[in-house]
Design a protein around this motif. Structure first.
Motif, short mmCIF file in Angstrom:
data_model
loop_
_atom_site.label_atom_id
_atom_site.label_comp_id
_atom_site.label_asym_id
_atom_site.label_seq_id
_atom_site.Cartn_x
_atom_site.Cartn_y
_atom_site.Cartn_z
N UNK A 267 -52.73 50.13 77.00
CA UNK A 267 -52.00 51.26 75.87
C UNK A 267 -51.14 51.73 75.94
N UNK A 268 -50.72 52.32 77.21
CA UNK A 268 -49.81 53.50 77.34
C UNK A 268 -48.61 52.65 77.36
N UNK A 269 -48.32 51.54 77.80
CA UNK A 269 -46.94 51.31 77.74
C UNK A 269 -46.44 50.06 77.30
N UNK B 210 -51.61 48.78 66.34
CA UNK B 210 -50.34 49.36 66.09
C UNK B 210 -49.60 48.77 66.59
N UNK B 211 -49.57 49.66 67.86
CA UNK B 211 -49.02 49.20 68.98
C UNK B 211 -48.05 47.77 69.09
N UNK C 57 -45.94 46.38 66.21
CA UNK C 57 -45.37 46.92 66.27
C UNK C 57 -44.08 45.71 67.53
N UNK C 58 -44.56 46.24 67.93
CA UNK C 58 -43.85 45.89 69.46
C UNK C 58 -43.62 44.14 69.59
N UNK C 59 -44.91 43.49 69.31
CA UNK C 59 -44.52 42.25 69.56
C UNK C 59 -44.15 41.38 68.83
N UNK C 60 -43.97 41.50 67.19
CA UNK C 60 -43.54 40.81 65.94
C UNK C 60 -42.18 40.68 66.22
#
Length: 204
Positions: free
Chosen positions: A21-23, A106-107, A110-113
């Motif tokens: 969650x944090x990183x 949400x993260x 954004x990160x894995x798309x």
């Protein structure tokens, strides 16, 4: 006979969830995970197989906890008040540094798309479930189904923006004002729904 893990599995998963969650997924190394989970390498592979499988378990758990949080808020508040409390609690709340972690769902999108589309799609499906619960609450509050759908989509856009914003800079009480404004609009829309006029073609 399969040997039972010699550690608290739920506690280890919770430690991994907080790290992811944090990183994020990619920045969380195996060394980081082992430290956060309080287990050794052999126990990790024997129990969780690999990092990706563990991440999926954590992502699903985060999604379920989000839905449970909304449901619990609804137990003691009106539907719209429960939604507003959900936004305000997660944006500022009393969770210390977690207020800057945003939303794991949400993260992940954004990160894995474009990196791991299956993980991004999984997170997106969980967000769809959250949006559907938004819609259910809004219908419970008296919004007609089409309006409830539109307002739920609006709230999800706000939700995504709030979570990204919370990672950019520390949240503060003054930034609750836009959320309050959004929910004044939501309440007004439910109280005064705009019903399209029906037109009839008149033939002579």
């Amino acid at each position: 006979m399969t040997r039972s893990p010699e550690f608290d599995r739920s506690k280890a998963v919770d430690g991994a969830l907080r790290l992811f969650w944090r990183k994020g997924y990619q920045a969380s190394s195996l060394t980081d995970l082992l430290s956060a989970m309080g287990i050794g390498r052999s126990s990790f592979y024997a129990t969780f197989t690999d990092k990706r499988g563990l991440f999926i378990e954590c992502l699903d758990l985060f999604a379920q906890r989000t839905l449970d949080l909304l449901e619990r808020a609804h137990d003691g508040l009106s539907p719209v008040d429960a939604l507003q409390a959900f936004f305000e609690r997660d944006f500022v709340g009393a969770r210390g540094a977690r207020g800057q972690w945003g939303c794991m769902l949400v993260s992940t999108v954004l990160e894995m798309a474009g990196v791991d589309d299956d993980l991004a799609a999984r997170a997106s499906r969980h967000l769809d479930r959250v949006q559907q619960l938004f819609r259910t609450f809004l219908q419970d509050a008296g919004a007609p189904p089409p309006l409830a759908g539109d307002l739920a989509a609006l709230l999800m856009l706000v939700n995504e923006g709030v979570r990204v914003s919370s990672r950019r800079e520390p949240p503060d009480l003054g930034r609750l004002q836009p959320i309050a404004t959004i929910f004044r609009l939501v309440r007004s829309a439910i109280a005064n729904p705009i019903v399209p006029e029906l037109t009839r073609e008149i033939t002579v």
